[in-house]
Write a protein that holds these residues in place. Structure first.
Motif, PDB file in Angstrom:
ATOM      1  N   ILE A 121       0.794  -1.233   0.000  1.00 36.71           N
ATOM      2  CA  ILE A 121       0.000   0.000   0.000  1.00 36.71           C
ATOM      3  C   ILE A 121       0.826   1.283   0.000  1.00 36.71           C
ATOM      4  CG2 ILE A 121      -1.953  -1.175   1.077  1.00 36.71           C
ATOM      5  CD1 ILE A 121      -1.241   0.298   3.697  1.00 36.71           C
ATOM      6  N   MET A 122       2.132   1.173   0.195  1.00 38.13           N
ATOM      7  CA  MET A 122       2.994   2.360   0.191  1.00 38.13           C
ATOM      8  C   MET A 122       3.985   2.250  -0.965  1.00 38.13           C
ATOM      9  SD  MET A 122       3.721   3.378   4.144  1.00 38.13           S
ATOM     10  CE  MET A 122       4.286   5.005   3.608  1.00 38.13           C
ATOM     11  N   PRO A 123       3.795   3.044  -2.006  1.00 37.90           N
ATOM     12  CA  PRO A 123       4.655   2.943  -3.184  1.00 37.90           C
ATOM     13  C   PRO A 123       6.135   3.211  -2.906  1.00 37.90           C
ATOM     14  CG  PRO A 123       2.793   4.414  -3.602  1.00 37.90           C
ATOM     15  CD  PRO A 123       2.741   4.030  -2.167  1.00 37.90           C
ATOM     16  N   VAL A 124       6.463   3.900  -1.817  1.00 37.78           N
ATOM     17  CA  VAL A 124       7.865   4.201  -1.507  1.00 37.78           C
ATOM     18  C   VAL A 124       8.593   3.024  -0.868  1.00 37.78           C
ATOM     19  CG1 VAL A 124       7.442   6.676  -1.269  1.00 37.78           C
ATOM     20  CG2 VAL A 124       7.392   5.230   0.756  1.00 37.78           C
ATOM     21  N   VAL A 125       7.832   2.008  -0.404  1.00 35.26           N
ATOM     22  CA  VAL A 125       8.436   0.864   0.286  1.00 35.26           C
ATOM     23  C   VAL A 125       8.550  -0.321  -0.675  1.00 35.26           C
ATOM     24  CG1 VAL A 125       8.212  -0.782   2.191  1.00 35.26           C
ATOM     25  CG2 VAL A 125       7.568   1.620   2.527  1.00 35.26           C
ATOM     26  N   LYS A 126       9.778  -0.763  -0.869  1.00 36.57           N
ATOM     27  CA  LYS A 126      10.043  -1.910  -1.735  1.00 36.57           C
ATOM     28  C   LYS A 126       9.735  -3.216  -0.996  1.00 36.57           C
ATOM     29  CE  LYS A 126      14.047  -1.660  -3.610  1.00 36.57           C
ATOM     30  NZ  LYS A 126      15.469  -1.738  -3.958  1.00 36.57           N
ATOM     31  N   SER A 127      10.212  -3.316   0.262  1.00 34.62           N
ATOM     32  CA  SER A 127       9.990  -4.533   1.051  1.00 34.62           C
ATOM     33  C   SER A 127      10.234  -4.252   2.524  1.00 34.62           C
ATOM     34  CB  SER A 127      10.915  -5.676   0.586  1.00 34.62           C
ATOM     35  OG  SER A 127      12.269  -5.357   0.852  1.00 34.62           O
ATOM     36  N   VAL A 128       9.692  -5.142   3.364  1.00 33.70           N
ATOM     37  CA  VAL A 128       9.963  -5.144   4.801  1.00 33.70           C
ATOM     38  C   VAL A 128      10.380  -6.569   5.123  1.00 33.70           C
ATOM     39  CG1 VAL A 128       9.051  -4.753   7.120  1.00 33.70           C
ATOM     40  CG2 VAL A 128       8.215  -3.344   5.213  1.00 33.70           C
ATOM     41  N   ASP A 129      11.645  -6.729   5.496  1.00 35.73           N
ATOM     42  CA  ASP A 129      12.212  -8.065   5.671  1.00 35.73           C
ATOM     43  C   ASP A 129      12.710  -8.278   7.095  1.00 35.73           C
ATOM     44  OD1 ASP A 129      11.997  -8.561   2.823  1.00 35.73           O
ATOM     45  OD2 ASP A 129      13.746  -7.259   2.589  1.00 35.73           O
ATOM     46  N   PHE A 130      12.505  -9.488   7.609  1.00 33.87           N
ATOM     47  CA  PHE A 130      13.088  -9.852   8.896  1.00 33.87           C
ATOM     48  C   PHE A 130      14.567 -10.144   8.686  1.00 33.87           C
ATOM     49  CE2 PHE A 130       8.667 -10.723  10.023  1.00 33.87           C
ATOM     50  CZ  PHE A 130       8.606 -10.157  11.285  1.00 33.87           C
ATOM     51  N   ILE A 131      15.419  -9.416   9.391  1.00 38.99           N
ATOM     52  CA  ILE A 131      16.862  -9.655   9.359  1.00 38.99           C
ATOM     53  C   ILE A 131      17.202 -10.729  10.386  1.00 38.99           C
ATOM     54  CG2 ILE A 131      19.141  -8.596   9.723  1.00 38.99           C
ATOM     55  CD1 ILE A 131      17.626  -7.597   7.226  1.00 38.99           C
ATOM     56  N   SER A 132      16.503 -10.661  11.532  1.00 36.88           N
ATOM     57  CA  SER A 132      16.654 -11.687  12.561  1.00 36.88           C
ATOM     58  C   SER A 132      15.359 -11.781  13.356  1.00 36.88           C
ATOM     59  CB  SER A 132      17.829 -11.371  13.497  1.00 36.88           C
ATOM     60  OG  SER A 132      17.579 -10.201  14.238  1.00 36.88           O
ATOM     61  N   GLY A 133      15.115 -12.962  13.916  1.00 36.69           N
ATOM     62  CA  GLY A 133      13.926 -13.167  14.730  1.00 36.69           C
ATOM     63  C   GLY A 133      12.686 -13.437  13.894  1.00 36.69           C
ATOM     64  N   ASP A 134      11.558 -13.553  14.623  1.00 33.39           N
ATOM     65  CA  ASP A 134      10.295 -13.916  13.983  1.00 33.39           C
ATOM     66  C   ASP A 134       9.163 -12.952  14.319  1.00 33.39           C
ATOM     67  OD1 ASP A 134       9.936 -14.478  16.632  1.00 33.39           O
ATOM     68  OD2 ASP A 134       9.408 -16.581  16.355  1.00 33.39           O
ATOM     69  N   GLY A 135       9.514 -11.767  14.779  1.00 32.62           N
ATOM     70  CA  GLY A 135       8.495 -10.790  15.133  1.00 32.62           C
ATOM     71  C   GLY A 135       8.342 -10.587  16.626  1.00 32.62           C
ATOM     72  N   GLY A 136       9.072 -11.355  17.420  1.00 32.96           N
ATOM     73  CA  GLY A 136       9.046 -11.187  18.863  1.00 32.96           C
ATOM     74  C   GLY A 136      10.132 -10.216  19.303  1.00 32.96           C
ATOM     75  N   PRO A 137      10.177  -9.884  20.603  1.00 28.41           N
ATOM     76  CA  PRO A 137      11.206  -8.976  21.111  1.00 28.41           C
ATOM     77  C   PRO A 137      12.608  -9.410  20.698  1.00 28.41           C
ATOM     78  CG  PRO A 137       9.562  -9.351  22.792  1.00 28.41           C
ATOM     79  CD  PRO A 137       9.248 -10.310  21.661  1.00 28.41           C
ATOM     80  N   GLY A 138      13.403  -8.453  20.279  1.00 27.01           N
ATOM     81  CA  GLY A 138      14.751  -8.708  19.791  1.00 27.01           C
ATOM     82  C   GLY A 138      14.829  -8.883  18.285  1.00 27.01           C
ATOM     83  N   SER A 139      13.688  -9.106  17.638  1.00 24.20           N
ATOM     84  CA  SER A 139      13.671  -9.246  16.173  1.00 24.20           C
ATOM     85  C   SER A 139      14.080  -7.937  15.517  1.00 24.20           C
ATOM     86  CB  SER A 139      12.266  -9.607  15.686  1.00 24.20           C
ATOM     87  OG  SER A 139      11.865 -10.862  16.175  1.00 24.20           O
ATOM     88  N   VAL A 140      14.702  -8.043  14.363  1.00 24.50           N
ATOM     89  CA  VAL A 140      15.103  -6.871  13.594  1.00 24.50           C
ATOM     90  C   VAL A 140      14.477  -6.961  12.211  1.00 24.50           C
ATOM     91  CG1 VAL A 140      17.034  -5.584  12.592  1.00 24.50           C
ATOM     92  CG2 VAL A 140      17.276  -6.618  14.864  1.00 24.50           C
ATOM     93  N   GLN A 141      13.783  -5.892  11.820  1.00 32.18           N
ATOM     94  CA  GLN A 141      13.204  -5.786  10.485  1.00 32.18           C
ATOM     95  C   GLN A 141      13.906  -4.672   9.734  1.00 32.18           C
ATOM     96  OE1 GLN A 141       8.995  -5.008  10.913  1.00 32.18           O
ATOM     97  NE2 GLN A 141       8.512  -7.066  10.233  1.00 32.18           N
ATOM     98  N   GLN A 142      14.085  -4.883   8.447  1.00 35.77           N
ATOM     99  CA  GLN A 142      14.645  -3.838   7.594  1.00 35.77           C
ATOM    100  C   GLN A 142      13.591  -3.402   6.598  1.00 35.77           C
ATOM    101  OE1 GLN A 142      18.699  -4.097   6.203  1.00 35.77           O
ATOM    102  NE2 GLN A 142      18.086  -3.455   4.143  1.00 35.77           N
ATOM    103  N   VAL A 143      13.299  -2.100   6.585  1.00 35.40           N
ATOM    104  CA  VAL A 143      12.392  -1.504   5.616  1.00 35.40           C
ATOM    105  C   VAL A 143      13.266  -0.987   4.477  1.00 35.40           C
ATOM    106  CG1 VAL A 143      10.648   0.259   5.198  1.00 35.40           C
ATOM    107  CG2 VAL A 143      10.812  -0.823   7.463  1.00 35.40           C
TER     108      VAL A 143
END
Length: 161
Positions: free
Chosen positions: A34-56
């Motif tokens: 839904i946001m044309p400026v965002v190519k992807s949102v990827d998990f770098i580490s973890g599964d969505g719990g505390p300590g997880s890292v996502q890269q936009v």
């Protein structure tokens, strides 16, 4: 320079659990659609719990020279619609910003919508003095994501219901 803290509040017609789900639980799927400026949102580490890292990852040339931001999840309470996360790295930080902490809470409004409370703390590197233009640009970009998700959830009332 010491950290700079902003406190923002707004109300919207979308229920807290739907807003929380779209912005934080399923953001890796929803935001790139839904946001044309965002190519992807990827998990770098973890599964969505505390300590997880996502890269936009942003589409080249869409947001000045910014290509990515990495966010670390510090705390998530789905039941109470509360999340704390830290932007730990971005090519836009340069030698000016060390990290940015965000604390977000969605409370139920009397009309079935939400009251959103956001506390943002920007931590500059060393003795760097951040100008108001830089701070406002970051804040506007952040709020644009909320506006787009809110509009999408209003148009799709079945989503995350």
């Amino acid at each position: 320079m010491p950290a700079i803290t902003f406190n923002d509040e707004f109300v919207c017609p979308v229920a807290p659990h739907r807003l929380f789900h779209g912005l934080f639980v399923d953001a890796h799927n929803l935001i790139p659609k839904i946001m044309p400026v965002v190519k992807s949102v990827d998990f770098i580490s973890g599964d969505g719990g505390p300590g997880s890292v996502q890269q936009v990852n942003f589409v080249d040339g869409m947001i000045s020279n910014e290509k990515y931001v990495k966010n670390r999840l510090d705390f998530k309470d789905k039941e109470n619609c509360v999340i704390n996360y830290t932007a730990i790295e971005s090519d836009s930080f340069g030698d000016r910003i060390d990290y940015i902490i965000s604390e977000v809470k969605f409370d139920a409004g009397s009309d079935g919508g939400s009251k959103c409370t956001i506390k943002t703390t920007v931590c500059p590197k060393g003795d760097v003095v951040l100008d108001d233009e830089t701070l406002q640009a970051g804040k506007q970009g952040h709020m644009e994501q909320y506006k787009v998700v809110i509009a999408h959830l209003i148009e799709n009332p079945h989503l995350y219901a």
